[in-house]
Enzyme design. Sequence first.
Site, mmCIF file in Angstrom:
data_model
loop_
_atom_site.group_PDB
_atom_site.id
_atom_site.type_symbol
_atom_site.label_atom_id
_atom_site.label_comp_id
_atom_site.label_asym_id
_atom_site.label_seq_id
_atom_site.Cartn_x
_atom_site.Cartn_y
_atom_site.Cartn_z
ATOM 1 N N HIS A 82 0.621 -1.191 0.171
ATOM 2 C CA HIS A 82 0.016 -0.014 -0.084
ATOM 3 C C HIS A 82 0.978 1.356 0.163
ATOM 4 O O HIS A 82 1.816 1.486 0.595
ATOM 5 C CB HIS A 82 -0.758 -0.215 1.231
ATOM 6 C CG HIS A 82 -1.807 1.195 1.540
ATOM 7 N ND1 HIS A 82 -2.974 1.093 0.628
ATOM 8 C CD2 HIS A 82 -1.570 2.316 1.951
ATOM 9 C CE1 HIS A 82 -3.443 2.393 0.948
ATOM 10 N NE2 HIS A 82 -2.872 3.093 1.581
ATOM 11 N N ASP A 161 -14.945 3.185 7.420
ATOM 12 C CA ASP A 161 -13.930 4.018 7.035
ATOM 13 C C ASP A 161 -14.394 4.841 5.805
ATOM 14 O O ASP A 161 -14.211 5.967 5.751
ATOM 15 C CB ASP A 161 -12.683 3.187 6.773
ATOM 16 C CG ASP A 161 -11.597 4.036 6.127
ATOM 17 O OD1 ASP A 161 -11.110 4.772 6.701
ATOM 18 O OD2 ASP A 161 -11.444 4.013 4.682
ATOM 19 N N LYS A 187 -8.614 -1.124 6.412
ATOM 20 C CA LYS A 187 -8.799 -1.569 5.043
ATOM 21 C C LYS A 187 -7.754 -2.719 4.786
ATOM 22 O O LYS A 187 -7.968 -4.066 4.267
ATOM 23 C CB LYS A 187 -8.651 -0.553 3.933
ATOM 24 C CG LYS A 187 -9.751 0.446 3.817
ATOM 25 C CD LYS A 187 -9.716 1.531 2.926
ATOM 26 C CE LYS A 187 -8.576 2.623 3.295
ATOM 27 N NZ LYS A 187 -8.843 3.746 3.350
HETATM 28 N N1 URA Z 1 -5.456 7.293 2.666
HETATM 29 C C1 URA Z 1 -6.511 6.441 3.252
HETATM 30 O O1 URA Z 1 -7.022 5.463 3.006
HETATM 31 N N2 URA Z 1 -6.863 6.942 4.815
HETATM 32 C C2 URA Z 1 -6.647 8.203 4.972
HETATM 33 O O2 URA Z 1 -6.831 8.984 5.910
HETATM 34 C C3 URA Z 1 -5.464 9.072 4.185
HETATM 35 C C4 URA Z 1 -4.881 8.525 3.113
#
Ligand code: URA
Length: 460
Positions: A82, A161, A187
């Site tokens: 990621h 989220d 995630k």
């Molecule tokens: N990317 C994400 O998925 N969440 C955040 O809060 C910032 C960057």
Amino acid sequence: MRMYDVIMKKRNGERLSTEEINAFIDGYTKGQIPGYQVSALMMAIYFNKMDYQETFDLTMAMAHSGDTLDLSGINGLKCDKHSTGGVGDKTSLVLGPMVAAVGGKIVKMSGRGLGHTGGTIDKMESFQGLSTALSEEQFISQVNSVGFAITGQTGNLAPADKKLYALRDVTATVDNLSLIASSIMSKKIAAGADVIVLDVKCGSGAFMKNEKDAFALGEEMVRIGKTAGRKTIAIVTEMDQPLGFAVGNALEVKEAIATLKGRGPKDLLELCLVLGSHMVTESGLFASEEQGRAALEEVISNGKALDKLAEFVRAQGGNPDQVYDDSALPEAAIITEILFDETMIDGLNENFKSKMQSAGNDISLSNGYYVEHIQSDEVGNASRILGGGRATKEDVIDLSVGVALHKKVGDQLHKGESIATIYGNDESKIAAAISVLKGAYRFSTSPVHTSKLIKGIVKL
Ligand code: URA
């Protein structure tokens, strides 16, 4: 639990209990707590912060707010990568094939681009017919047969989220370490990988503008991942200018293909080798990063990584011939060079010009200049203006357009040299993009030192 009491507690600088965090996330996900109360709580967290336990609790509550992927049907350790977001970041399209070609198993859920940042899902759609919506069964079966698969975020993965991030985006509460760490890790944990390799971007084009904050974010995420039972490492990398040269969907796919052929930009290749060597060692395929790196270099030089990309494209329903003949990828109709001339010093950089004149420097172009800085988000905005990105989620994008930079930080340039090529389909958008791109560059008359691409590794 009354939401009012939770807000007041955080407003007064107290810590929230696991039960309070669970109840807040549960109520918000079910639509029982209004957005205005959650906005107030986010602002209280923004100012009064959360400690590690609160951040971990928030992560796990969000990770379990919807579906979680069961990847036990995949043989071997499953690895996810990621990036915290950058401009020109096409590493997933290089890393997936490279790592799979040495036996790794990459599971990747990606998003679409918004604002100045691009998204892997959009880029992949440059291949004719390629599907980015795989069912869980297709996803698992493809990782077993090809070694990697990329799919769009399933509707119900970490829904808390999704709601919270959208709310933070419009309430100026995105850039808080605990909120970013819990958002990303919720995630990743829900998506089911055993190994998580995080690329934490640091610099003007990233959430974290300096190394101290970037390392702190990396440490928080690694600690959360480890506590949740996942092997997690973070690599802090530079984002003071776009990665590679290409920014725009099909242009970035072409650059990823060039990299898999061993002809890509040095920074992109190096980043992929560093991330990849950690992915394969953490997955238990090699005893050391050096051995992993050597294996990755070999699959680039013998063409196996490129073949793996073609196999991946075919498996997801796309046309693999476009991997070997990239002229068959979307191409813009109008190609315009931006040449370095007086206007880049005169009109658009008045401050710079007067600073130099008062320091007694010669501002004629004959001596040559050095690129001192490239404002990454403005390069991303130039691509968006051309049609390559979205201002709102509903916008339809043009995969063929974008920008290819020719000069990066530290490069010298003289009058008449091309700084960048603009690929567009509409003259008025091209004119607007040129103006934004010219403003993204800053120059110096003396040589400029470039900063290190890899700032460090966080491994707890
Ligand atoms: N990317 C994400 O998925 N969440 C955040 O809060 C910032 C960057």
